[in-house]
Design a protein around this motif. Structure first.
Motif, PDB file in Angstrom:
ATOM      1  N   ASN A  63      -4.627   2.159  -5.514  1.00 49.33           N
ATOM      2  CA  ASN A  63      -4.946   2.820  -4.241  1.00 49.33           C
ATOM      3  C   ASN A  63      -3.721   2.934  -3.357  1.00 49.33           C
ATOM      4  O   ASN A  63      -3.488   3.959  -2.680  1.00 49.33           O
ATOM      5  CB  ASN A  63      -6.044   2.048  -3.511  1.00 49.33           C
ATOM      6  CG  ASN A  63      -7.371   2.160  -4.223  1.00 49.33           C
ATOM      7  OD1 ASN A  63      -7.591   3.098  -4.979  1.00 49.33           O
ATOM      8  ND2 ASN A  63      -8.261   1.193  -4.000  1.00 49.33           N
ATOM      9  N   ALA A  64      -2.914   1.912  -3.331  1.00 50.26           N
ATOM     10  CA  ALA A  64      -1.727   1.927  -2.468  1.00 50.26           C
ATOM     11  C   ALA A  64      -0.738   2.994  -2.911  1.00 50.26           C
ATOM     12  O   ALA A  64      -0.162   3.724  -2.094  1.00 50.26           O
ATOM     13  CB  ALA A  64      -1.066   0.547  -2.479  1.00 50.26           C
ATOM     14  N   ALA A  65      -0.565   3.093  -4.276  1.00 57.12           N
ATOM     15  CA  ALA A  65       0.376   4.107  -4.763  1.00 57.12           C
ATOM     16  C   ALA A  65      -0.122   5.509  -4.468  1.00 57.12           C
ATOM     17  O   ALA A  65       0.654   6.408  -4.055  1.00 57.12           O
ATOM     18  CB  ALA A  65       0.582   3.913  -6.263  1.00 57.12           C
ATOM     19  N   THR A  66      -1.425   5.729  -4.621  1.00 59.86           N
ATOM     20  CA  THR A  66      -1.979   7.069  -4.353  1.00 59.86           C
ATOM     21  C   THR A  66      -1.841   7.440  -2.882  1.00 59.86           C
ATOM     22  O   THR A  66      -1.393   8.548  -2.521  1.00 59.86           O
ATOM     23  CB  THR A  66      -3.453   7.101  -4.770  1.00 59.86           C
ATOM     24  OG1 THR A  66      -3.558   6.712  -6.145  1.00 59.86           O
ATOM     25  CG2 THR A  66      -4.014   8.485  -4.598  1.00 59.86           C
ATOM     26  N   GLY A  67      -2.246   6.496  -2.017  1.00 58.76           N
ATOM     27  CA  GLY A  67      -2.135   6.790  -0.571  1.00 58.76           C
ATOM     28  C   GLY A  67      -0.712   6.951  -0.125  1.00 58.76           C
ATOM     29  O   GLY A  67      -0.392   7.831   0.699  1.00 58.76           O
ATOM     30  N   GLY A  68       0.170   6.124  -0.649  1.00 62.92           N
ATOM     31  CA  GLY A  68       1.582   6.222  -0.252  1.00 62.92           C
ATOM     32  C   GLY A  68       2.190   7.545  -0.674  1.00 62.92           C
ATOM     33  O   GLY A  68       2.968   8.155   0.070  1.00 62.92           O
ATOM     34  N   THR A  69       1.808   8.029  -1.866  1.00 62.07           N
ATOM     35  CA  THR A  69       2.327   9.318  -2.340  1.00 62.07           C
ATOM     36  C   THR A  69       1.851  10.460  -1.442  1.00 62.07           C
ATOM     37  O   THR A  69       2.628  11.380  -1.071  1.00 62.07           O
ATOM     38  CB  THR A  69       1.876   9.559  -3.789  1.00 62.07           C
ATOM     39  OG1 THR A  69       2.329   8.476  -4.621  1.00 62.07           O
ATOM     40  CG2 THR A  69       2.437  10.857  -4.322  1.00 62.07           C
ATOM     41  N   ALA A  70       0.576  10.411  -1.073  1.00 65.76           N
ATOM     42  CA  ALA A  70       0.033  11.466  -0.192  1.00 65.76           C
ATOM     43  C   ALA A  70       0.697  11.450   1.172  1.00 65.76           C
ATOM     44  O   ALA A  70       1.011  12.515   1.757  1.00 65.76           O
ATOM     45  CB  ALA A  70      -1.477  11.278  -0.046  1.00 65.76           C
ATOM     46  N   ILE A  71       0.943  10.262   1.699  1.00 64.85           N
ATOM     47  CA  ILE A  71       1.577  10.157   3.021  1.00 64.85           C
ATOM     48  C   ILE A  71       2.986  10.729   2.990  1.00 64.85           C
ATOM     49  O   ILE A  71       3.430  11.460   3.897  1.00 64.85           O
ATOM     50  CB  ILE A  71       1.572   8.688   3.485  1.00 64.85           C
ATOM     51  CG1 ILE A  71       0.132   8.227   3.779  1.00 64.85           C
ATOM     52  CG2 ILE A  71       2.454   8.486   4.706  1.00 64.85           C
ATOM     53  CD1 ILE A  71       0.001   6.746   4.050  1.00 64.85           C
ATOM     54  N   VAL A  72       3.740  10.419   1.939  1.00 65.82           N
ATOM     55  CA  VAL A  72       5.114  10.925   1.828  1.00 65.82           C
ATOM     56  C   VAL A  72       5.110  12.454   1.752  1.00 65.82           C
ATOM     57  O   VAL A  72       5.938  13.142   2.388  1.00 65.82           O
ATOM     58  CB  VAL A  72       5.791  10.307   0.593  1.00 65.82           C
ATOM     59  CG1 VAL A  72       7.121  10.996   0.317  1.00 65.82           C
ATOM     60  CG2 VAL A  72       6.013   8.822   0.798  1.00 65.82           C
ATOM     61  N   ILE A  73       4.163  12.992   0.941  1.00 67.07           N
ATOM     62  CA  ILE A  73       4.095  14.451   0.824  1.00 67.07           C
ATOM     63  C   ILE A  73       3.787  15.096   2.181  1.00 67.07           C
ATOM     64  O   ILE A  73       4.388  16.127   2.573  1.00 67.07           O
ATOM     65  CB  ILE A  73       3.030  14.846  -0.221  1.00 67.07           C
ATOM     66  CG1 ILE A  73       3.498  14.385  -1.629  1.00 67.07           C
ATOM     67  CG2 ILE A  73       2.785  16.342  -0.201  1.00 67.07           C
ATOM     68  CD1 ILE A  73       2.448  14.603  -2.700  1.00 67.07           C
TER      69      ILE A  73
END
Length: 474
Positions: free
Chosen positions: A21-31
């Motif tokens: 979950n952290a990796a998915t959310g972090g990727t979306a935030i960066v994008i």
């Protein structure tokens, strides 16, 4: 839980480093933040979306299940403990001095299906079987033990019975059998053997000693009593009769003393017959010492003793005093039954196979093995042969020569042939204790030859040649 949703077979596990979950959310935030930098006109909306994504990611973070962690830790500790207990139990099982076997049942009506699942070191040494997989019926052939095992396997009955191991040296065991919990549909039983050889030998020694002593001492005691009554009566004042009776009484007393000494010696040897000796004896030197010791007696009787020993050490595993007793008893018999002017030949041979140990056959003579050792691979023997040229014996007497108090008709010990009738019985039991063999060969009018042979000592092989060199230099 009863209705818990099973995990997807294609979804990565929750702790996967590639999908969390952290990796998915972090990727979306960066994008979102990158798009906000590229399109400033949509920056407020994109930054707000990034903030909202951060809140959602934080809210959906995986919770640590403390109870599950405790269960996992307990399981790990239990597995580690079980892993440590298994080698410990195996070491305890192997460390038992008594033979212990675990037996599986198979079919109830198939006696050949009883297999030894596990056997400890003592059982493997006694029964000559591998650690696993041996057939019970081929290792233990005693019907009483096999019946007790069947009752434990299919009746759940605990039972004890007697078991006598085969071989040249009889050993007596107390066998106990107990049922074990079944495993994978197969019945199991535990078979243990307790050595009671010493107890049985003590009982037999007491019984035999009393029977033999009461039988053999009756005659000299009756003679002594009769002569004492005679000396108290009409022969009181007859000096010639008194001296003659006293000489006879002294002879009978001496015979009783030798009887008791030989009976005690035989009982002691039988008691320790199953215990292998731990000393080292050179058979050639022992024979030479015996020839020197009996030289006075042989000169008195006019008998020549010739010793022929092969060169080289004839070292055997044995008790020196008992080996001396064997050779001396055989030489004494040879002198006893030899006429003046005859000779007794003592020969020592070494490095012999089991079939060669009794020596070559004499044409026309009857030969009989009075004791045969258990056959073992790679064992070589040293043999001592005592041959006389006396009256000899017919074949029917040979099997009974080592019985207690047995005497060949026409060759009774008495007068100029004093003896107790226990010499060859002592020889047999000593040779048996030393894991050896005894052979007699005789022809009427041509004398008799007794051969006792013993396993030669095998020196240990040193792995380090430097150690061998150092010991040799010392």
């Amino acid at each position: 839980m009863l209705f818990e949703q099973p995990p997807s077979p294609v979804a990565p596990p929750p702790n996967s480093r590639l999908w969390t979950n952290a990796a998915t959310g972090g990727t979306a935030i960066v994008i979102l933040l990158v798009l906000a930098a590229i399109r400033p006109d949509f920056a407020p909306w994109l930054v707000g979306s990034a903030a909202l994504m951060a809140v959602v990611t934080w809210a959906n973070r995986p919770r640590v299940d403390e109870a599950a962690r405790e269960r996992a830790a307990a399981a790990a500790r239990e597995a580690a403990s079980a892993g440590a207990v298994v080698p410990l139990l195996d070491s305890v099982f192997e460390g038992f001095n008594d033979p212990v076997l675990i037996i599986s049942g198979g079919e109830a009506d198939d006696i050949a299906g009883r297999r030894i699942v596990l056997a400890n070191e003592a059982a493997r040494e006694l029964l000559k079987i591998p650690r696993e997989g041996a057939l019970l019926v081929s290792a233990v052939r005693d019907p009483g033990v096999l019946e007790a095992v069947d009752e434990a396997l299919f009746g759940g009955v605990t039972k004890t019975t007697d078991y006598a191991a085969g071989g040249a040296r009889a050993r007596h065991w107390r066998a106990w059998v107990r049922p074990l919990p079944s495993s994978a549909g197969s019945s199991l039983a535990l078979l243990g053997l307790r050595d009671e050889t010493d107890v049985r030998r003590m009982e037999m020694m007491r019984v035999d000693f009393l029977a033999n002593a009461s039988h053999e001492l009756r005659t000299p005691l009756a003679s002594l009593s009769g002569f004492i009554e005679t000396l108290k009566g009409h022969a009181r004042d007859d000096s010639v009769a008194r001296d003659r009776f006293l000489d006879i009484m002294a002879t009978q007393a001496d015979r009783m003393s030798r009887l008791v000494a030989d009976l005690l010696s035989l009982s002691r040897i039988e008691l320790n017959e199953h215990i292998p000796p731990s000393g080292r004896v050179d058979l050639g030197l022992a024979a030479s010492d015996v020839v020197d010791a009996v030289s006075v007696l042989s000169k008195e009787r006019g008998v020549t003793i010739a010793l022929d020993a092969e060169r080289g050490a004839s070292t055997i595993d044995g008790d020196r005093d008992e080996i001396i007793q064997v050779i001396q008893n055989l030489v004494d018999n040879g002198i006893k039954y030899s006429a003046p002017g005859q000779s007794v030949e003592v020969s020592v041979r070494r490095g012999l196979a089991l079939g060669d140990a009794p020596g070559p056959r004499t044409e026309g003579a009857a030969r009989l093995s009075l004791l045969t050792p258990d056959r073992e691979a790679g064992v070589v023997y040293a043999a001592v042969t005592v041959r006389d040229h006396g009256p000899g014996m017919v074949r029917e007497h040979l099997p009974r020569l080592t019985e207690r108090f047995y005497r060949v008709e026409g060759q009774k010990s008495g007068g100029d042939r004093p003896g107790t009738g226990l010499g060859l019985a002592i020889v047999k039991h000593i040779v048996n204790r030393h894991r050896g063999g005894l052979v007699v060969e005789s022809a009427v009018g041509e004398g008799a030859a007794f051969t006792a042979y013993f396993p030669m000592h095998v020196a240990p092989v040193l792995d380090d040649p430097q150690v061998f060199t150092d010991q040799a230099s010392q």
